[in-house]
Design an enzyme around this catalytic site. Sequence first.
Site, PDB file in Angstrom:
ATOM      1  N   ASP A 307     -11.707 -86.598  28.612  1.00 60.83           N
ATOM      2  CA  ASP A 307     -12.802 -87.510  28.937  1.00 60.83           C
ATOM      3  C   ASP A 307     -13.647 -86.985  30.089  1.00 60.83           C
ATOM      4  O   ASP A 307     -13.149 -86.319  30.995  1.00 60.83           O
ATOM      5  CB  ASP A 307     -12.216 -88.881  29.307  1.00 60.83           C
ATOM      6  CG  ASP A 307     -13.270 -89.924  29.562  1.00 60.83           C
ATOM      7  OD1 ASP A 307     -13.997 -90.257  28.611  1.00 60.83           O
ATOM      8  OD2 ASP A 307     -13.390 -90.389  30.706  1.00 60.83           O
ATOM      9  N   GLU A 359     -15.246 -84.302  25.706  1.00 59.40           N
ATOM     10  CA  GLU A 359     -16.304 -85.311  25.701  1.00 59.40           C
ATOM     11  C   GLU A 359     -17.294 -84.878  26.781  1.00 59.40           C
ATOM     12  O   GLU A 359     -17.130 -85.185  27.952  1.00 59.40           O
ATOM     13  CB  GLU A 359     -15.729 -86.701  25.980  1.00 59.40           C
ATOM     14  CG  GLU A 359     -16.713 -87.836  25.754  1.00 59.40           C
ATOM     15  CD  GLU A 359     -17.318 -88.366  27.049  1.00 59.40           C
ATOM     16  OE1 GLU A 359     -18.487 -88.799  27.023  1.00 59.40           O
ATOM     17  OE2 GLU A 359     -16.635 -88.344  28.082  1.00 59.40           O
TER      18      GLU A 359
END
Length: 629
Positions: A307, A359
């Site tokens: 992330d 991401e």
Amino acid sequence: MAVNIDAARLRQAYLFNTGADYRSYFWLGCQQIAAARFSFSVWAPNAQAVYLVGSFNEWQEDLPLLAQSDTGIWSVETSQPQIGDLYKFLIVTAGGQRVMKIDPYAHQFEKKPGNAAIVMPLPQKKWRDSLWLARRKKFLPYQRPVNIYEVHLGSWRRHADDSYLSYTELAQTLIPYVKQMGYTHIELMPIMEHLLDASWGYQLMGYFAPTSRFGGLTDFLDFIEQCHQANIGVIVDWVPGHFIRNTDALAQYDGTPTFEYQDAFRADNHRWGSWNFDLGKAQVQSFLISSALYWLDFCHLDGLRVDAVSNMLYLDYDAGKEGTVNAAGTNANLEGIAFIKKLNQTVFRYHPDILMVAEESSAYPQVSHPVATGGLGFNYKWNMGWMNDTLRFFELDPLYRHAQFNLLTFSFMYTFDEQFVLPFSHDEVVHGKKSLMHKMPGDRYNQFANLRTLMVYLMLHPGKKLTFMGSEWGQFLEWRHWSGLEWGDLADPLNHKMQEFVQTLNQLYRQQRSLWEQDHQPAGLTIIDADDPASNALSFLRQGKHKYDFLVGVFNFIPQERQHFRVGVPYAGTYHELLNTESKEFGGTWTKLQGTFTAEAVPYKGQPYSIQVILPAAGALIIQPQRVR
């Protein structure tokens, strides 16, 4: 008081302190060393003293840990705690304050709102997923189907009293559902331990512990095993860039910046209300890489979706940090970049067959390229540009789509620059953005027609696939983390047929090698018609490795049927209609498919032959060669 330590422990501490201990979870934290005896070790380099406190000693300071020479490690061996007891470390900070702290290496925590760790040995599980792991090793993902179902376990489904399903109950319900729907992988939003439900799991506390919301560590491992036995891979979101602010967690762990940057400006993550890890600190590297390998080694996960990579790449990514530069005058976070490369090189050294998915929302180059060739070392990257442009296009009133057609076609210019996952994730169906279904224009019938066409575009576009739970049947409401999905929607025939359509499309994707065999090679894509926006139509070809293994996708982006629509094809012979989004069985109006098309020797759009089709309103066709030469 400091004590001398044996050579083996000294070597472990040396590796940890030099950023080279990648499995530090085997000796830090709570370890069982005999039937009723445990060791407890913690890194707190600037602490004055450390005590083990818990339910076993009424949280009193009567069990001190000893400083292990000058390593920054504190340890104690004791028979006082028993399995199941709660514990924390009481740190006497550099400034003399007494602060209760979590065990950063705990493998299980009590249920929120408490955050004490639980005394437990690492379970000695006898895994029964060797067939899955052997297949994973033999068949790497690049030329395989990857179709990911993204799940937030706390809101996929709940009991009638609104309580959570357990890992065991999720294994009995979620796994069969995912298998039936034809997905290849489940991606779990962070299930590492966290306190705040509203963070969706992205403000972590326990980097080595699945959340206790749904059960214990053994239950979680059984869930993974049962996924593998059902031929379903498991990816978990992981957050190595920042962590929860709570003062009894990692923040200012020994009274000084320990896991976070020394510079408070760099440590503060204003946007997410968290602290940034000091990614240049050797011990933090050992901690985080050990965390990654814990989930991949010990828990048998098939990949990590990392992330907020942009936050680790740039000094000025956060609000209020505009203009921040490094010594060379650029905004690159050099420590963050070096850490990411080290992380990926280490992970792939031990697990060359897993997924490391970034991401990453900027245009940083070569994110999914090997470190040896100048890349960051991930093997996949979420294609955020494709997602944003595609959804912007589909949200437009069809009357205006022709003027914005480049939103749909621009991705073809860069689709092979990286190895992409195409994500319709949780981020796109929350915070007022509306659900995928609600984004679609027109009345309810046209919304479903557009949603089916969107799903076909996702499946035919080069790249691996990801959709968030609920999108598969067109849930109208935005995702809400505090309640289950609107499963009652499936009583509506249109929702039920949408779900059946996605199931059919998923199975088609798995069966057709041309949709994934050359996902990352230009040879896998041939654009047929994308240069006439006024037509509001698009067609392209997906090519497998074998000459005659291909599919043609034809898309109509206006709610008007097109008679005698010409489509260029590469070979003479016959073609047949493999899928029509307007079939009645999927919620459309067509009761009969068009059947077989015969190619004419009429060159069209760069192809030597062409066929004529009826292109359904706001619909898509998938056409397959039948007898061609």
